[in-house]
Write a protein that holds these residues in place. Structure first.
Motif, PDB file in Angstrom:
ATOM      1  N   ALA A  63       0.870  -1.171   0.000  1.00 30.05           N
ATOM      2  CA  ALA A  63       0.000   0.000   0.000  1.00 30.05           C
ATOM      3  C   ALA A  63       0.911   1.226   0.000  1.00 30.05           C
ATOM      4  O   ALA A  63       1.647   1.456   0.949  1.00 30.05           O
ATOM      5  CB  ALA A  63      -0.892  -0.004   1.236  1.00 30.05           C
ATOM      6  N   ILE A  64       0.882   1.978  -1.073  1.00 28.84           N
ATOM      7  CA  ILE A  64       1.742   3.155  -1.210  1.00 28.84           C
ATOM      8  C   ILE A  64       0.850   4.394  -1.193  1.00 28.84           C
ATOM      9  O   ILE A  64      -0.074   4.498  -2.010  1.00 28.84           O
ATOM     10  CB  ILE A  64       2.543   3.117  -2.535  1.00 28.84           C
ATOM     11  N   PRO A  65       1.106   5.337  -0.278  1.00 28.82           N
ATOM     12  CA  PRO A  65       0.288   6.558  -0.263  1.00 28.82           C
ATOM     13  C   PRO A  65       0.276   7.223  -1.641  1.00 28.82           C
ATOM     14  O   PRO A  65       1.330   7.428  -2.254  1.00 28.82           O
ATOM     15  CB  PRO A  65       0.989   7.441   0.769  1.00 28.82           C
ATOM     16  N   TRP A  66      -0.911   7.531  -2.119  1.00 27.91           N
ATOM     17  CA  TRP A  66      -1.071   8.089  -3.457  1.00 27.91           C
ATOM     18  C   TRP A  66      -0.238   9.355  -3.648  1.00 27.91           C
ATOM     19  O   TRP A  66       0.340   9.582  -4.708  1.00 27.91           O
ATOM     20  CB  TRP A  66      -2.545   8.374  -3.739  1.00 27.91           C
ATOM     21  N   ALA A  67      -0.140  10.171  -2.621  1.00 30.89           N
ATOM     22  CA  ALA A  67       0.576  11.444  -2.724  1.00 30.89           C
ATOM     23  C   ALA A  67       2.069  11.258  -3.022  1.00 30.89           C
ATOM     24  O   ALA A  67       2.726  12.210  -3.443  1.00 30.89           O
ATOM     25  CB  ALA A  67       0.408  12.251  -1.439  1.00 30.89           C
ATOM     26  N   THR A  68       2.606  10.067  -2.831  1.00 30.62           N
ATOM     27  CA  THR A  68       4.035   9.848  -3.072  1.00 30.62           C
ATOM     28  C   THR A  68       4.338   9.468  -4.514  1.00 30.62           C
ATOM     29  O   THR A  68       5.505   9.448  -4.903  1.00 30.62           O
ATOM     30  CB  THR A  68       4.608   8.756  -2.142  1.00 30.62           C
ATOM     31  N   LEU A  69       3.320   9.158  -5.297  1.00 30.19           N
ATOM     32  CA  LEU A  69       3.533   8.780  -6.689  1.00 30.19           C
ATOM     33  C   LEU A  69       3.600  10.020  -7.566  1.00 30.19           C
ATOM     34  O   LEU A  69       2.772  10.924  -7.444  1.00 30.19           O
ATOM     35  CB  LEU A  69       2.409   7.876  -7.188  1.00 30.19           C
ATOM     36  N   ASP A  70       4.587  10.076  -8.433  1.00 32.37           N
ATOM     37  CA  ASP A  70       4.744  11.193  -9.357  1.00 32.37           C
ATOM     38  C   ASP A  70       4.865  10.614 -10.758  1.00 32.37           C
ATOM     39  O   ASP A  70       5.737   9.783 -11.024  1.00 32.37           O
ATOM     40  CB  ASP A  70       5.981  12.016  -8.993  1.00 32.37           C
ATOM     41  N   TYR A  71       4.004  11.057 -11.668  1.00 32.24           N
ATOM     42  CA  TYR A  71       4.031  10.514 -13.026  1.00 32.24           C
ATOM     43  C   TYR A  71       5.200  11.093 -13.802  1.00 32.24           C
ATOM     44  O   TYR A  71       5.435  12.291 -13.822  1.00 32.24           O
ATOM     45  CB  TYR A  71       2.721  10.807 -13.755  1.00 32.24           C
ATOM     46  N   ASP A  72       5.948  10.217 -14.467  1.00 35.55           N
ATOM     47  CA  ASP A  72       7.097  10.604 -15.279  1.00 35.55           C
ATOM     48  C   ASP A  72       6.765  10.258 -16.733  1.00 35.55           C
ATOM     49  O   ASP A  72       6.707   9.076 -17.096  1.00 35.55           O
ATOM     50  CB  ASP A  72       8.346   9.850 -14.815  1.00 35.55           C
ATOM     51  N   GLU A  73       6.548  11.273 -17.542  1.00 37.54           N
ATOM     52  CA  GLU A  73       6.166  11.041 -18.944  1.00 37.54           C
ATOM     53  C   GLU A  73       7.225  10.266 -19.712  1.00 37.54           C
ATOM     54  O   GLU A  73       6.897   9.434 -20.556  1.00 37.54           O
ATOM     55  CB  GLU A  73       5.898  12.377 -19.634  1.00 37.54           C
ATOM     56  N   ASP A  74       8.502  10.541 -19.443  1.00 35.61           N
ATOM     57  CA  ASP A  74       9.579   9.839 -20.157  1.00 35.61           C
ATOM     58  C   ASP A  74       9.557   8.340 -19.890  1.00 35.61           C
ATOM     59  O   ASP A  74       9.859   7.541 -20.771  1.00 35.61           O
ATOM     60  CB  ASP A  74      10.944  10.413 -19.777  1.00 35.61           C
TER      61      ASP A  74
END
Length: 121
Positions: A63-74
């Motif tokens: 379970a990973i807090p959603w706020a810690t995910l950052d989308y990387d387009e590359d």
């Protein structure tokens, strides 16, 4: 409206599920298996990350807090600010454990482990 990194604020859950997740070293660690929603606050409790054989967790999920995910387009995926060692030592669950007690036990342990400010306070 956009996020600080320039992405839109809204995304369909169906587009998120199956997206790859990478650690701070840029290594693929798995993918988003599901997203747990908090029906009472209308927020996202956490992303369910399946690490597969990478960490030898078998049928366990994180379970990973959603706020810690950052989308990387590359990369075409999400990056979490955690090392391989942090992820290996993180609490892991079965699907039943993630949803038991309304997901609060997994949520609380995850936010505490990753030192993320709880959204529900």
């Amino acid at each position: 409206m956009t996020t600080p990194s320039g992405h839109t604020e809204a995304i369909a859950a169906s587009r998120v599920i199956g997206t790859s997740v990478y650690n701070t070293e840029g290594k693929s660690i798995g993918s988003i298996e599901d997203v747990m929603l908090d029906k009472m606050s209308n927020g996202i409790m956490f992303a369910v990350i399946g690490f597969g054989g990478f960490l030898g967790m078998g049928e366990k999920y994180h379970a990973i807090p959603w706020a810690t995910l950052d989308y990387d387009e590359d990369k075409g995926g999400y990056v979490v600010p955690f090392t391989k060692e942090q992820l290996q030592a993180a609490p892991a669950y079965s699907i039943e454990e993630l949803t038991g007690a309304d997901g609060e036990a997994a949520r609380d342990a995850s936010f505490q482990y990753y030192h993320v400010k709880p959204y529900w306070h």
